[in-house]
Design an enzyme around this catalytic site. Structure first.
Site, mmCIF file in Angstrom:
data_model
loop_
_atom_site.group_PDB
_atom_site.id
_atom_site.type_symbol
_atom_site.label_atom_id
_atom_site.label_comp_id
_atom_site.label_asym_id
_atom_site.label_seq_id
_atom_site.Cartn_x
_atom_site.Cartn_y
_atom_site.Cartn_z
ATOM 1 N N ARG A 147 45.361 61.706 17.216
ATOM 2 C CA ARG A 147 44.444 61.060 16.617
ATOM 3 C C ARG A 147 45.054 59.435 16.563
ATOM 4 O O ARG A 147 46.275 59.381 16.334
ATOM 5 C CB ARG A 147 43.840 61.451 15.266
ATOM 6 C CG ARG A 147 43.373 62.596 15.487
ATOM 7 C CD ARG A 147 42.739 63.549 14.273
ATOM 8 N NE ARG A 147 44.051 63.789 13.544
ATOM 9 C CZ ARG A 147 43.934 64.638 12.507
ATOM 10 N NH1 ARG A 147 42.725 64.770 11.929
ATOM 11 N NH2 ARG A 147 45.212 64.911 11.673
ATOM 12 N N LYS B 85 52.169 53.502 1.933
ATOM 13 C CA LYS B 85 53.035 54.355 0.992
ATOM 14 C C LYS B 85 54.337 53.917 0.763
ATOM 15 O O LYS B 85 55.067 53.929 -0.077
ATOM 16 C CB LYS B 85 53.046 55.992 1.267
ATOM 17 C CG LYS B 85 51.793 56.468 1.117
ATOM 18 C CD LYS B 85 51.358 56.540 -0.295
ATOM 19 C CE LYS B 85 52.134 57.485 -1.282
ATOM 20 N NZ LYS B 85 51.545 57.563 -2.712
ATOM 21 N N LEU C 160 50.975 73.054 1.883
ATOM 22 C CA LEU C 160 49.993 74.003 2.348
ATOM 23 C C LEU C 160 48.615 74.166 1.538
ATOM 24 O O LEU C 160 48.710 74.337 0.222
ATOM 25 C CB LEU C 160 50.501 75.388 2.569
ATOM 26 C CG LEU C 160 51.772 75.771 3.538
ATOM 27 C CD1 LEU C 160 52.509 76.971 3.492
ATOM 28 C CD2 LEU C 160 50.823 75.719 5.088
ATOM 29 N N LYS D 157 55.282 60.584 5.903
ATOM 30 C CA LYS D 157 54.807 59.339 6.466
ATOM 31 C C LYS D 157 55.191 57.833 6.307
ATOM 32 O O LYS D 157 54.797 57.149 6.941
ATOM 33 C CB LYS D 157 53.137 59.562 6.540
ATOM 34 C CG LYS D 157 52.769 60.907 7.191
ATOM 35 C CD LYS D 157 51.148 61.009 6.954
ATOM 36 C CE LYS D 157 51.018 62.531 7.690
ATOM 37 N NZ LYS D 157 51.314 63.712 7.079
ATOM 38 N N SER E 286 46.639 72.033 0.841
ATOM 39 C CA SER E 286 46.011 70.655 0.062
ATOM 40 C C SER E 286 44.699 70.267 0.703
ATOM 41 O O SER E 286 44.417 70.410 1.775
ATOM 42 C CB SER E 286 47.098 69.642 -0.052
ATOM 43 O OG SER E 286 47.444 69.301 1.156
ATOM 44 N N ILE F 33 47.879 68.029 -5.252
ATOM 45 C CA ILE F 33 49.299 67.792 -6.027
ATOM 46 C C ILE F 33 49.031 67.509 -7.378
ATOM 47 O O ILE F 33 49.591 67.954 -8.186
ATOM 48 C CB ILE F 33 50.128 66.807 -5.223
ATOM 49 C CG1 ILE F 33 50.577 67.185 -3.825
ATOM 50 C CG2 ILE F 33 51.293 66.304 -5.935
ATOM 51 C CD1 ILE F 33 51.474 68.593 -3.927
ATOM 52 N N GLU G 196 48.424 59.002 14.571
ATOM 53 C CA GLU G 196 49.292 60.543 14.350
ATOM 54 C C GLU G 196 50.493 60.473 15.102
ATOM 55 O O GLU G 196 50.557 59.974 16.501
ATOM 56 C CB GLU G 196 48.176 61.745 14.711
ATOM 57 C CG GLU G 196 48.722 62.835 14.265
ATOM 58 C CD GLU G 196 47.508 63.625 14.515
ATOM 59 O OE1 GLU G 196 47.519 64.665 13.619
ATOM 60 O OE2 GLU G 196 46.901 63.750 15.630
#
Length: 427
Positions: free
Chosen positions: A340, A222, A249, A210, A251, A94, A343
């Site tokens: 995982r 975050k 997409l 997230k 990254s 990004i 997740e």
């Protein structure tokens, strides 16, 4: 028609077509068993980046991308051109695209900060050749180092900071609480505080879906960074703005490069769960909307990018296999490995207590934020900083839950019988 006319290849000459229209045409070509190529997109043709004769293969971005973003370019240019712009994490996926977008706007100076020497070298090499008339300064800097950050701000006095520096890999960060907090929380605070002290106009925090009802360490850190920037904005002349969005997409660390590598190796392509979904947008779209939100904000906002509809990861895997000229299940197997640590089956773009309201831009929504007592917030961050210095992860976990009480571990998801547990698959 393909059999009747003995067609060898279908040329998709629809440069203005939507992703849904392209998906329909691709599915018809796949059903007919005919090879297909497409003309470049209209935006690339208009910009002169490609010619009409430049046929290319259909990409996953063509199938999952959305309609081109309509930007208020005069407002963005007014907010960025002729100013010193600093991009932290400027060598990342990004961050580097933000640097490209900013360079096109004609800043007085573009300061690129990253702690990866190689990533910094790559974006510096690219931009200094494409934009020889722009002053580009590339600086190795760890955003958690106050002396180094102050030195950058002292030298360059950036008017706008685009803070993209962050650790983001969920499973990797789950057992490394100290590193996640130190980089994503203390690092953000260090840069944000410098923006305040040195009189910057705008500070944009690049965040993630997230951070909403986080089920993992990365998302929680975050969210902590969001809270600090939102509340700092009420105590500073600098405008602090948060932009939150989903997966991007292609990254670094995303599923697209992973799937491509697995397909190249002959499979299997591994998906954690048959029902797992994620929001996706392209790197250029995400970067453009970050810039748009940055010039819209008055300070303290959380902007949520309209990510469209979530996409099943298994659908993404199937389409990528087909775009490689192979068939899922026969040429390349798809194996389900189980969720995982940290997740979730699906991501959310806003918290239930954050009222979403529309803005003047159709793809940018505004989430009303929650205020904190400033003294309490400062004390908690001081305690977190001390705990980071001592590598006291128990104290960090406690502080994290005080900061983000909605943080909860991912509950185990029930999987169908065709799921192969990751540990068993490795064995």
């Amino acid at each position: 028609m393909v059999d009747e006319l003995d067609i060898d290849m279908v040329i998709i000459a629809m440069p203005s077509a939507s992703s849904k229209q392209i998906r329909n045409v691709v599915e018809l070509c796949e059903e007919a068993g005919v090879e297909f190529r497409m003309l470049p997109k209209m935006a690339d043709l208009i910009a002169g980046r490609v010619s009409t004769g430049a046929l290319r293969e259909v990409s996953i971005e063509d199938l999952l991308g959305r309609d081109p973003v309509k930007l208020d370019l005069p407002a963005i240019r007014a907010g960025m051109s002729g100013k010193c712009i600093l991009v932290s994490g400027g060598g990342g996926s990004i961050g580097s695209e933000l640097c490209r977008q900013v360079a096109r706007l004609g800043p007085a100076r573009l300061v690129i900060v990253d702690h990866s020497e190689y990533n910094l070298y790559r974006i510096d090499y690219e931009l200094t050749r494409q934009y020889p008339d722009i002053e580009i300064v590339s600086m190795l800097c760890d955003v958690t180092d106050p002396s180094a950050v102050d030195q950058v701000f002292e030298r360059h006095r950036p008017a706008v900071i685009l803070h993209a520096a962050a650790y983001k890999h969920v499973p990797l960060l789950e057992p490394q609480v100290r590193e996640a907090v130190h980089n994503n929380v203390i690092g953000t605070r260090t840069v944000a505080d410098a923006a305040d002290r040195f009189g910057s106009e705008i500070f944009v925090l690049v965040s993630t879906d997230k951070a909403v009802n986080p089920a993992n360490i990365m998302g929680a850190t975050k969210r902590m960074a969001e809270i600090y920037c939102q509340n700092l904005s009420q105590h500073s002349a600098t405008r602090y703005i948060t932009v939150r969005f989903g997966n991007v997409l292609g990254s670094a660390g995303s599923v697209v490069p992973l799937f491509l590598e697995q397909i190249r190796q002959g499979g299997p392509v591994t998906v954690t769960h048959p029902e797992i979904t994620r929001y996706f947008m392209t790197i250029p779209e995400a970067s453009q909307l970050i810039l748009q939100a940055g010039v819209m904000g008055k300070g303290g906002e959380i902007y949520v990018l309209d990510m469209g509809q979530p996409v099943k990861i298994v659908y993404l895997a199937e389409q990528m296999i087909r775009l490689s000229g192979l068939e899922p299940g026969s040429d390349i197997e798809i194996e389900f490995t189980g969720l995982r640590p940290g997740e979730k089956l699906y991501e959310e773009l806003f918290h239930e207590k954050e009222t979403l309201v529309s803005t003047e831009h159709s793809k940018i929504l505004l989430a009303r934020y929650r205020t904190w007592d400033w003294e309490r917030l400062q004390k908690l961050l001081h305690d977190i900083s001390v705990a980071c210095q001592r590598y006291d992860e128990d104290s960090l976990r406690g502080a994290m839950h005080e900061f983000v009480p909605e943080l909860s571990p991912t509950p185990p998801a029930a999987l169908p019988s065709n799921v192969i547990p990751l540990d068993s698959h490795k064995a």
